[in-house]
Scaffold this motif. Structure first.
Motif, PDB file in Angstrom:
ATOM      1  N   SER A  69       0.888  -1.236  -0.185  1.00 31.74           N
ATOM      2  CA  SER A  69      -0.270  -0.186  -0.308  1.00 31.74           C
ATOM      3  C   SER A  69       0.919   1.924   0.007  1.00 31.74           C
ATOM      4  N   TRP A  70       2.327   1.061  -0.649  1.00 34.27           N
ATOM      5  CA  TRP A  70       2.667   2.502  -0.822  1.00 34.27           C
ATOM      6  C   TRP A  70       2.408   2.866  -1.943  1.00 34.27           C
ATOM      7  N   GLY A  71       2.928   5.080  -1.298  1.00 32.05           N
ATOM      8  CA  GLY A  71       1.487   5.751  -2.204  1.00 32.05           C
ATOM      9  C   GLY A  71       3.221   6.062  -3.389  1.00 32.05           C
ATOM     10  N   GLU A 124      -5.122  14.068  12.252  1.00 26.97           N
ATOM     11  CA  GLU A 124      -4.056  13.533  12.069  1.00 26.97           C
ATOM     12  C   GLU A 124      -3.027  12.662  11.496  1.00 26.97           C
ATOM     13  N   LYS A 125      -3.699  11.389  12.870  1.00 29.16           N
ATOM     14  CA  LYS A 125      -3.678  10.551  13.058  1.00 29.16           C
ATOM     15  C   LYS A 125      -3.511   9.178  11.153  1.00 29.16           C
ATOM     16  N   ALA A 126      -4.417   9.642  10.912  1.00 31.40           N
ATOM     17  CA  ALA A 126      -4.861   9.219   9.152  1.00 31.40           C
ATOM     18  C   ALA A 126      -4.059   9.464   8.686  1.00 31.40           C
ATOM     19  N   LEU A 127      -3.766  10.714   8.231  1.00 30.07           N
ATOM     20  CA  LEU A 127      -3.025  12.522   7.073  1.00 30.07           C
ATOM     21  C   LEU A 127      -1.510  10.916   7.866  1.00 30.07           C
ATOM     22  N   GLY A 128      -1.555  11.252   9.028  1.00 30.42           N
ATOM     23  CA  GLY A 128       0.065  10.775   9.257  1.00 30.42           C
ATOM     24  C   GLY A 128       0.117   9.268   8.611  1.00 30.42           C
ATOM     25  N   VAL A 131       0.798   9.978   4.837  1.00 27.59           N
ATOM     26  CA  VAL A 131       2.406  10.237   4.027  1.00 27.59           C
ATOM     27  C   VAL A 131       3.455   9.747   4.719  1.00 27.59           C
ATOM     28  N   ARG A 132       3.222   8.839   6.272  1.00 25.33           N
ATOM     29  CA  ARG A 132       4.365   7.187   5.723  1.00 25.33           C
ATOM     30  C   ARG A 132       4.133   6.270   5.196  1.00 25.33           C
ATOM     31  N   VAL A 139      -3.668  13.546  -1.907  1.00 25.78           N
ATOM     32  CA  VAL A 139      -3.871  12.572  -2.094  1.00 25.78           C
ATOM     33  C   VAL A 139      -4.265  12.146  -0.644  1.00 25.78           C
ATOM     34  N   ALA A 140      -3.641  11.829   0.019  1.00 21.49           N
ATOM     35  CA  ALA A 140      -3.749  12.028   2.046  1.00 21.49           C
ATOM     36  C   ALA A 140      -5.232  12.809   1.619  1.00 21.49           C
TER      37      ALA A 140
END
Length: 152
Positions: A69-71, A124-128, A131-132, A139-140
């Motif tokens: 599931s990498w971006g 913020e947790k979902a966004l982090g 992004v990680r 997109v995030a």
């Protein structure tokens, strides 16, 4: 060392997984193969189709998206690190439409978080998380908003 010995080392290294030209050169250098023999071995592997950075980039991008599931950003950085040419990277990343990447990001949130965030801390947790995993910030954000709209 002979040219055949250099090729044997190269084939053994390819036996585990596909490699890039840069990875192969580094490996053979680490085995103390002479530079002219490295050039010969790499040229033969390219000619026979055993080394193909464009193919490597396409497969790597597809596998990392599907399996991990990498971006796009994370895939691009890893391909740069193994010496893939930027044109080959761009072609591999262009193979996936932006809508697919958004859907993959939403699916990742659904798998990891189970329920959409209800407050700023949750967002913020979902966004982090995204992004990680290498998703671009835009997109995030879109994925988090879409995940919130689904209600789970």
């Amino acid at each position: 060392m002979s040219a055949q010995r250099a090729l044997d080392l190269a084939y053994r290294y390819l036996g585990r997984r596909d490699r890039t030209v840069v990875e192969m050169r580094r490996h053979l250098e680490g085995k103390r193969v002479e530079p002219d023999l490295i050039d010969e071995a790499v040229a033969e592997l390219l000619e026979r189709g055993y080394l193909d950075d464009a193919r490597y980039a396409r497969r790597f991008a597809e596998d990392r998206r599907t399996l991990d599931s990498w971006g796009t950003d994370r895939i691009e950085q890893r391909l740069i690190a193994v010496g893939v040419d930027r044109a080959d990277i761009a072609a591999a990343l262009a193979a996936q439409p932006a809508e697919d990447e958004l859907q993959a990001a939403i699916a990742l949130l659904q798998r990891k978080l189970r329920e959409p965030p209800t407050d700023d801390r949750g967002r913020e947790k979902a966004l982090g998380l995204l992004v990680r995993k290498g998703y671009e910030l835009e997109v995030a954000y879109d994925a988090v908003r879409a995940f919130e709209r689904t209600g789970a």
